[in-house]
Write a protein that holds these residues in place. Structure first.
Motif, PDB file in Angstrom:
ATOM      1  N   LEU A  65    -127.916  58.547   2.796  1.00 24.81           N
ATOM      2  CA  LEU A  65    -126.722  58.129   3.523  1.00 24.81           C
ATOM      3  C   LEU A  65    -127.018  57.944   5.005  1.00 24.81           C
ATOM      4  O   LEU A  65    -127.478  58.873   5.683  1.00 24.81           O
ATOM      5  N   VAL A  66    -126.758  56.755   5.508  1.00 22.76           N
ATOM      6  CA  VAL A  66    -126.956  56.430   6.924  1.00 22.76           C
ATOM      7  C   VAL A  66    -125.657  56.702   7.667  1.00 22.76           C
ATOM      8  O   VAL A  66    -124.574  56.287   7.233  1.00 22.76           O
ATOM      9  N   THR A  67    -125.742  57.407   8.785  1.00 25.19           N
ATOM     10  CA  THR A  67    -124.559  57.721   9.585  1.00 25.19           C
ATOM     11  C   THR A  67    -124.328  56.644  10.631  1.00 25.19           C
ATOM     12  O   THR A  67    -125.174  56.432  11.494  1.00 25.19           O
ATOM     13  N   PRO A  68    -123.194  55.950  10.568  1.00 27.30           N
ATOM     14  CA  PRO A  68    -122.918  54.898  11.558  1.00 27.30           C
ATOM     15  C   PRO A  68    -122.430  55.499  12.871  1.00 27.30           C
ATOM     16  O   PRO A  68    -121.939  56.632  12.913  1.00 27.30           O
ATOM     17  N   GLY A 111    -115.298  48.113  12.558  1.00 30.46           N
ATOM     18  CA  GLY A 111    -116.112  49.124  11.898  1.00 30.46           C
ATOM     19  C   GLY A 111    -115.342  50.120  11.063  1.00 30.46           C
ATOM     20  O   GLY A 111    -115.897  51.126  10.602  1.00 30.46           O
ATOM     21  N   TYR A 112    -114.049  49.845  10.799  1.00 34.40           N
ATOM     22  CA  TYR A 112    -113.234  50.808  10.069  1.00 34.40           C
ATOM     23  C   TYR A 112    -113.746  51.021   8.642  1.00 34.40           C
ATOM     24  O   TYR A 112    -113.816  52.159   8.158  1.00 34.40           O
ATOM     25  N   ALA A 113    -114.080  49.946   7.955  1.00 33.91           N
ATOM     26  CA  ALA A 113    -114.524  50.062   6.562  1.00 33.91           C
ATOM     27  C   ALA A 113    -115.797  50.903   6.468  1.00 33.91           C
ATOM     28  O   ALA A 113    -115.940  51.747   5.571  1.00 33.91           O
ATOM     29  N   THR A 114    -116.705  50.693   7.394  1.00 35.20           N
ATOM     30  CA  THR A 114    -117.953  51.460   7.410  1.00 35.20           C
ATOM     31  C   THR A 114    -117.683  52.946   7.589  1.00 35.20           C
ATOM     32  O   THR A 114    -118.269  53.793   6.903  1.00 35.20           O
ATOM     33  N   LEU A 148    -122.345  45.802   3.740  1.00 36.91           N
ATOM     34  CA  LEU A 148    -121.827  47.047   4.303  1.00 36.91           C
ATOM     35  C   LEU A 148    -122.400  48.256   3.566  1.00 36.91           C
ATOM     36  O   LEU A 148    -122.921  49.195   4.190  1.00 36.91           O
ATOM     37  N   PHE A 149    -122.307  48.239   2.241  1.00 37.69           N
ATOM     38  CA  PHE A 149    -122.811  49.374   1.469  1.00 37.69           C
ATOM     39  C   PHE A 149    -124.323  49.520   1.613  1.00 37.69           C
ATOM     40  O   PHE A 149    -124.838  50.642   1.723  1.00 37.69           O
TER      41      PHE A 149
END
Length: 278
Positions: free
Chosen positions: A139-142, A223-226, A257-258
């Motif tokens: 999991l990458v943290t935005p 960037g809300y969806a991310t 995005l995913f």
């Protein structure tokens, strides 16, 4: 054919865990059901304990649920056994309209054959990529600011109509009931505007797949969806749940995005939804 009881469902969950990611759809249903997240599916296998086919179907003993849950999902290790179950055994109520969901495209021909022999029409609703997170290390943290973080919340039942109206398959009472059930029984997240109104949201389907990710048009590209996907993924991983989703072929934005968050796709796997009508 055998209908699994609760203890057998727990054992079947452990078996399907060894067949991820292909078994994700049925595994998710089992994991949710085994933790009392839902009571609207019945789990059927060809034999026990060494099953080759496992099917999730609407629970005929749960009338309120079966009235609106018309989906059938399966994981198959032997297509000939699947064919025999669908043709010779009373596994599915073929007199009702329903959808075969999440099945791999490799089973398309046998389902078409069975549908023809059962004298029901079949239409491909969509084809999708399957993406998943193997574990937390992927999991990458935005990067996102504290203002967005302060506006992360959960959906409540007052938001169900709004979510239903923006869902691709909206438009009837069944979709509204589905969303009410999801909000009531599963985690959900949203980002609100400064008046407290949700402007972006993410839910879980009944088999724990991430879904219904949506941002109202005037709030996009922020960037809300991310942020929502990352927040949900963190929670599910921390609680020991699988993290996976389906992205319709040709829908490039959510696919990217995913992938940017560390999700892995299965190049050889395409999840298919077939609608069957009597």
């Amino acid at each position: 054919m055998k209908v699994l009881q609760k203890d057998e469902q727990m054992a079947a969950e452990s078996v399907l865990l060894k067949h991820l990611p292909e078994s994700f759809p049925v595994y998710g249903y089992l994991r949710a059901s085994n933790r009392n997240k839902q009571a609207n599916v019945q789990i059927v296998v060809d034999m026990w304990p060494d099953f080759k086919v496992i099917i999730c179907r609407p629970d005929p003993e749960n009338k309120p649920a079966s009235d609106w849950t018309k989906n059938v999902c399966f994981y198959c290790l032997d297509e000939q056994i699947l064919r025999k179950m669908l043709l010779e055994e009373d596994v599915i109520d073929w007199s009702a309209d329903f959808t075969f969901e999440y099945f791999d495209h490799s089973h398309t021909d046998v389902l078409k054959e069975v549908s023809t022999l059962r004298q029901v029409s079949h239409t491909c609703l969509l084809s999708a990529y399957q993406l998943y997170l193997p574990d937390s290390s992927h999991l990458v943290t935005p990067a996102f600011n504290s203002d967005i973080q302060s506006r992360i919340s959960s959906l409540d039942l007052s938001h169900a109509h709004m979510v239903s109206q923006t869902w691709k398959f909206e438009g009837d009472e069944l979709s509204y009931k589905k969303i009410v059930r999801q909000i009531s029984n599963y985690p959900s997240y949203c980002i609100t505007d400064h008046q407290g109104q949700p402007v972006s949201w993410l839910l879980l389907h009944e088999n724990l797949a991430l879904g219904m990710l949506y941002t109202v048009p005037e709030h996009r590209r922020k960037g809300y969806a991310t942020v929502l996907v990352h927040t949900m993924a963190q929670r599910l991983l921390a609680e020991g749940y699988p993290v996976f989703c389906y992205v319709e072929e040709g829908n490039l934005f959510p696919f990217k995005l995913f992938k940017s968050l560390g999700f892995i796709d299965v190049p050889s796997y395409r999840a298919i939804w077939n609608v069957l009508n009597t």
